[in-house]
Design a protein around this motif. Structure first.
Motif, PDB file in Angstrom:
ATOM      1  N   SER A  90      -7.833   9.382   6.242  1.00 17.94           N
ATOM      2  CA  SER A  90      -7.104   8.553   5.280  1.00 17.94           C
ATOM      3  C   SER A  90      -8.041   7.946   4.235  1.00 17.94           C
ATOM      4  O   SER A  90      -9.130   7.477   4.576  1.00 17.94           O
ATOM      5  CB  SER A  90      -6.404   7.395   5.997  1.00 17.94           C
ATOM      6  OG  SER A  90      -5.536   7.892   6.990  1.00 17.94           O
ATOM      7  N   TYR A 144       0.783  -1.244   0.000  1.00 22.66           N
ATOM      8  CA  TYR A 144       0.000   0.000   0.000  1.00 22.66           C
ATOM      9  C   TYR A 144       0.814   1.292   0.000  1.00 22.66           C
ATOM     10  O   TYR A 144       0.274   2.340  -0.330  1.00 22.66           O
ATOM     11  CB  TYR A 144      -0.967   0.009   1.193  1.00 22.66           C
ATOM     12  CG  TYR A 144      -2.234  -0.759   0.891  1.00 22.66           C
ATOM     13  CD1 TYR A 144      -3.326  -0.136   0.278  1.00 22.66           C
ATOM     14  CD2 TYR A 144      -2.327  -2.114   1.166  1.00 22.66           C
ATOM     15  CE1 TYR A 144      -4.480  -0.847  -0.030  1.00 22.66           C
ATOM     16  CE2 TYR A 144      -3.476  -2.835   0.860  1.00 22.66           C
ATOM     17  CZ  TYR A 144      -4.554  -2.193   0.263  1.00 22.66           C
ATOM     18  OH  TYR A 144      -5.687  -2.891  -0.052  1.00 22.66           O
ATOM     19  N   VAL A 145       2.084   1.246   0.404  1.00 18.44           N
ATOM     20  CA  VAL A 145       2.848   2.498   0.512  1.00 18.44           C
ATOM     21  C   VAL A 145       3.675   2.701  -0.756  1.00 18.44           C
ATOM     22  O   VAL A 145       4.504   1.867  -1.104  1.00 18.44           O
ATOM     23  CB  VAL A 145       3.753   2.478   1.770  1.00 18.44           C
ATOM     24  CG1 VAL A 145       4.600   3.742   1.822  1.00 18.44           C
ATOM     25  CG2 VAL A 145       2.899   2.343   3.024  1.00 18.44           C
ATOM     26  N   LYS A 146       3.388   3.812  -1.439  1.00 17.61           N
ATOM     27  CA  LYS A 146       4.067   4.109  -2.708  1.00 17.61           C
ATOM     28  C   LYS A 146       4.727   5.494  -2.624  1.00 17.61           C
ATOM     29  O   LYS A 146       4.322   6.340  -1.812  1.00 17.61           O
ATOM     30  CB  LYS A 146       3.051   4.119  -3.873  1.00 17.61           C
ATOM     31  CG  LYS A 146       2.228   2.835  -4.003  1.00 17.61           C
ATOM     32  CD  LYS A 146       3.057   1.630  -4.427  1.00 17.61           C
ATOM     33  CE  LYS A 146       2.244   0.350  -4.362  1.00 17.61           C
ATOM     34  NZ  LYS A 146       2.993  -0.831  -4.032  1.00 17.61           N
ATOM     35  N   MET A 193       3.613   9.365  -1.282  1.00 10.02           N
ATOM     36  CA  MET A 193       2.373   9.295  -0.482  1.00 10.02           C
ATOM     37  C   MET A 193       2.487  10.027   0.870  1.00 10.02           C
ATOM     38  O   MET A 193       3.573  10.212   1.405  1.00 10.02           O
ATOM     39  CB  MET A 193       2.011   7.831  -0.208  1.00 10.02           C
ATOM     40  CG  MET A 193       1.281   7.164  -1.341  1.00 10.02           C
ATOM     41  SD  MET A 193       0.718   5.523  -0.787  1.00 10.02           S
ATOM     42  CE  MET A 193      -0.436   5.133  -2.070  1.00 10.02           C
ATOM     43  N   LYS A 194       1.303  10.361   1.383  1.00  8.64           N
ATOM     44  CA  LYS A 194       1.170  10.837   2.767  1.00  8.64           C
ATOM     45  C   LYS A 194       0.614   9.662   3.573  1.00  8.64           C
ATOM     46  O   LYS A 194      -0.436   9.115   3.223  1.00  8.64           O
ATOM     47  CB  LYS A 194       0.215  12.030   2.818  1.00  8.64           C
ATOM     48  CG  LYS A 194       0.773  13.264   2.088  1.00  8.64           C
ATOM     49  CD  LYS A 194      -0.218  14.393   2.047  1.00  8.64           C
ATOM     50  CE  LYS A 194      -1.223  14.209   0.933  1.00  8.64           C
ATOM     51  NZ  LYS A 194      -2.196  15.278   0.809  1.00  8.64           N
ATOM     52  N   VAL A 195       1.334   9.284   4.611  1.00 10.49           N
ATOM     53  CA  VAL A 195       1.065   8.006   5.285  1.00 10.49           C
ATOM     54  C   VAL A 195       0.814   8.218   6.782  1.00 10.49           C
ATOM     55  O   VAL A 195       1.609   8.883   7.460  1.00 10.49           O
ATOM     56  CB  VAL A 195       2.272   7.047   5.104  1.00 10.49           C
ATOM     57  CG1 VAL A 195       2.023   5.709   5.796  1.00 10.49           C
ATOM     58  CG2 VAL A 195       2.570   6.828   3.620  1.00 10.49           C
ATOM     59  N   LEU A 252       8.276  10.130   1.406  1.00 13.37           N
ATOM     60  CA  LEU A 252       7.032   9.920   2.145  1.00 13.37           C
ATOM     61  C   LEU A 252       6.879  11.008   3.203  1.00 13.37           C
ATOM     62  O   LEU A 252       7.862  11.420   3.823  1.00 13.37           O
ATOM     63  CB  LEU A 252       7.042   8.550   2.836  1.00 13.37           C
ATOM     64  CG  LEU A 252       7.158   7.327   1.920  1.00 13.37           C
ATOM     65  CD1 LEU A 252       7.341   6.063   2.746  1.00 13.37           C
ATOM     66  CD2 LEU A 252       5.946   7.203   1.006  1.00 13.37           C
ATOM     67  N   CYS A 262       4.748  11.619   6.675  1.00 20.68           N
ATOM     68  CA  CYS A 262       3.970  10.785   7.604  1.00 20.68           C
ATOM     69  C   CYS A 262       3.356  11.593   8.735  1.00 20.68           C
ATOM     70  O   CYS A 262       3.869  12.645   9.126  1.00 20.68           O
ATOM     71  CB  CYS A 262       4.862   9.691   8.181  1.00 20.68           C
ATOM     72  SG  CYS A 262       5.469   8.570   6.894  1.00 20.68           S
ATOM     73  N   ASP A 284      -3.043   9.397   2.214  1.00 19.66           N
ATOM     74  CA  ASP A 284      -3.339   8.340   1.246  1.00 19.66           C
ATOM     75  C   ASP A 284      -3.683   7.045   1.955  1.00 19.66           C
ATOM     76  O   ASP A 284      -4.621   6.338   1.571  1.00 19.66           O
ATOM     77  CB  ASP A 284      -2.119   8.126   0.326  1.00 19.66           C
ATOM     78  CG  ASP A 284      -1.849   9.362  -0.503  1.00 19.66           C
ATOM     79  OD1 ASP A 284      -2.671   9.661  -1.383  1.00 19.66           O
ATOM     80  OD2 ASP A 284      -0.832  10.039  -0.252  1.00 19.66           O
TER      81      ASP A 284
END
Ligand code: 5RP
Length: 225
Positions: A112, A17-19, A22-24, A49, A51, A79
């Motif tokens: 999210s 899922y983490v690309k 992204m905002k994680v 990223l 976060c 995201d």
């Protein structure tokens, strides 16, 4: 051979899922710990990223790994958030908050696009509230009154302690761990808890989750979605 089910679930979820770019959202707890470390590896390998942490502990771990952590107010939305849970049903309904971070976890999850849950197989349940107590965060002011009103919903509410003192959350509140004999209608319970003065948030996460990765003792990871 011992299998680390939490680590396997966490790494599968991050890898899927983490690309880049992204905002994680970063969860809290012993399973989220492995996800934060995987995110740290991605960042060390050059991934860009941004976060948001769900607790002060997570912010510290992520900072130590060189992950860029910003306040939720600095990003419009996220995201994806990857977080643990205390109970997970096959319908992706959850109890969270035994780690004490339920308020920020729920705010971050709501911000999210995707909320991804990671857990070992001991967290899988048929219905909520038979195994774990439901954590409910309350204001310290008047908390005994809030406790009595919470107990009218059919549970035994126990003030969470840390040693000899009540546990205080990152938000400066107390938590009552509320033991039900199963939660028959979580939607109704949530709506009742939300009306109690002094209740800040409860650990029911209903219809918030996109998928769950569950690590199993045979070394495989089951994806529920
Ligand atoms: C913290 C939480 C955690 O996600 C939950 O308690 C699971 O923790 P762990 O992965 O350590 O079992 O909700 O508030």
């Amino acid at each position: 051979m011992s299998v680390n089910m939490k680590k396997a679930a966490a790494e599968r979820a991050v890898d899927e899922y983490v690309k880049d770019g992204m905002k994680v959202g970063l969860g809290t707890g012993s399973t989220a710990f492995y996800a934060i470390h995987r995110v740290g590896e991605l960042v060390a390998n050059g991934m860009d990223l941004t976060c948001v942490a769900t607790s002060e502990e997570t912010e510290r771990i992520a900072g130590d790994l060189g992950i860029k952590v910003v306040d939720l107010s600095e990003v419009n939305n996220l995201d994806v958030t990857i977080d643990g849970a205390d109970e997970v049903t096959m319908q992706l309904q959850l109890i969270k908050g035994l780690g004490g971070a339920l308020v920020r976890e729920k705010i971050v999850a709501a911000a999210s696009l995707d909320q991804i849950i990671i857990a070992d197989e001991s967290k899988l349940v048929e219905s909520l509230g038979k195994v774990c107590p439901l954590p409910v965060e309350v204001m310290i002011f008047g908390h005994e009154k809030a406790k009595r009103m919470i107990e009218r919903q059919g549970c035994k509410a126990v003030l969470r302690m840390k040693g000899d003192e009540p546990f205080v959350t990152d938000n400066g509140n107390y938590i009552y761990d509320c033991k039900f004999d199963g939660i028959e209608n979580p939607y109704f319970l949530e709506s009742r808890l939300d009306t109690i003065p002094g209740v800040v948030e409860n650990g029911l996460f209903l219809n918030m989750t996109t998928a769950a990765f569950v690590g199993r003792s045979d070394g495989t990871v089951k994806k529920i979605c």
